[in-house]
Design a protein around this motif. Structure first.
Motif: not given
Length: 370
Positions: A160, A205, A233
């Motif tokens: 992330r 993300l 991701a």
């Protein structure tokens, strides 16, 4: 007696610590003359780690006081163009980290100004000298895979993204970040630029608004098929590198350890083309092939990419050696990255210089869609 060149490093983040500061300090022809960062703690940490030298929180103050021979721009992407132009105007040569700028016009302006100031400017593209690049050059030169027709690279993580690379306004996103590395490398390995490509990008993300999943497929001027997948991701990783040839293929997960499978294509049994509508014996086509399988490991017997570049930078500045990355290559890469984002090729591509090692001209008007 070769001269000692004063080098200043601007931006004391990840790439400065891993590549540029070691590159300067390990080369006997460079002296670390100054460091620049607006965060005092980073300057203090850098002096403690790499040795005492003058530190500044402002680029122009450093340029006025130190007058470096070369300024290394290792700051975030959105600062590259402005800082490069400032350093050039103070009479310094510039070694700028990739990507050169936010878009092609910025990059053109950087090289135009370098020419006007009679200063040298090179963009740092270290992946050309990473293990995978050395291995693929060795593979294709060996001829074991036969004439090669395809190259695929994918880099998978599950991250992330939460730093400045997550924001489009900062020049973030995986297309600019990793794409600038791997599009440059793949074209360099192919020996020719992409002339037709499609690009798809998404944010999955990332906490910002920049892309973190990118897929680019294309064909080079000399006919190779290239595919680049950058997926931040992906919970499961696939093989990083795949090289395809008429006689076989090679695969690697890390660029150092490779597995090959190939045959003697010229000795395969003769197969007759059946042009009718009925498959003989209702069978699917198949070949009985005596496959050869082998593996190899590059080990650690190669220089680090930054060592190769700083040797070249010194020779370019003192002995007029050719730069490892030309202005034409850097501008053409910026145009390709723009094309991937916008879906159409820029109206004024450079056309007067070649993309090394290809002998053709720079990127022509490609049909690029996004």
């Amino acid at each position: 007696m070769k001269p000692i060149l004063k080098a200043a490093v601007v931006g004391l983040g990840r790439i400065a610590w891993s590549d540029h500061l070691p590159g300067i300090l390990e080369h006997p022809g460079f002296q670390l003359a100054a460091i620049v960062d607006p965060i005092p703690a980073r300057c203090a940490e850098t002096r403690q780690r790499f040795g005492a030298c003058p530190s500044f929180d402002d680029l122009e103050t450093m340029l006025r006081n130190v007058r470096p021979d070369v300024t290394v721009i290792a700051s975030p992407t959105w600062l590259h163009a402005a800082q490069t132009l400032t350093a050039l105007e103070y009479g310094s040569h510039v070694f700028c980290d990739k990507p050169a700028g936010l878009h092609a016009e910025e990059v053109r302006s950087m090289f135009r100004r370098a020419g006007q100031c009679r200063r040298k400017l090179m963009i740092y593209q270290p992946r050309r000298y990473f293990p995978e690049a050395l291995a693929i050059r060795r593979l294709t030169a060996s001829g074991k895979l036969g004439p090669w027709y395809g190259l695929k690279f994918q880099i998978d993580n599950y991250v992330r993204r939460s730093d400045w690379q997550a924001l489009r306004r900062s020049g973030g996103g995986m297309l600019l970040n990793y794409g600038a590395h791997y599009l440059d490398l793949m074209q360099n390995l192919a020996g020719a630029p992409l002339v037709r490509a499609e690009c798809f990008a998404d944010r999955i993300l990332s906490l910002g608004d920049a892309d973190d999943v990118v897929l680019i497929t294309g064909r080079t001027r000399n006919g190779l098929l290239l595919q680049l997948q950058i997926n931040q991701a992906a919970a499961i990783s696939g093989p990083a590198w795949q090289v395809f040839g008429r006689s076989g293929a090679a695969v690697s997960h890390d660029g150092r350890h490779w597995r090959l499978r190939y045959c003697d294509y010229e000795r395969l049994a003769e197969v007759r083309l059946e042009e009718g509508g009925a498959a003989a014996g209702r069978r699917y086509p198949e070949d009985e092939i005596a496959w050869c399988e082998e593996s190899f490991d590059l080990g650690n017997s190669y220089p680090k990419a930054y060592q190769v570049f700083y040797r070249n930078l010194y020779e370019w500045m003192t002995a007029d050696a050719a730069p490892l990355v030309s202005a034409a290559e850097s501008v053409a890469l910026a145009e390709l990255l723009d094309a991937c984002r916008t879906g159409h090729y820029p109206p004024t591509p450079m056309s007067s210089e070649s993309l090394r090692p290809n002998t053709g001209k720079t990127l022509g008007r490609a049909a690029v869609s996004c």
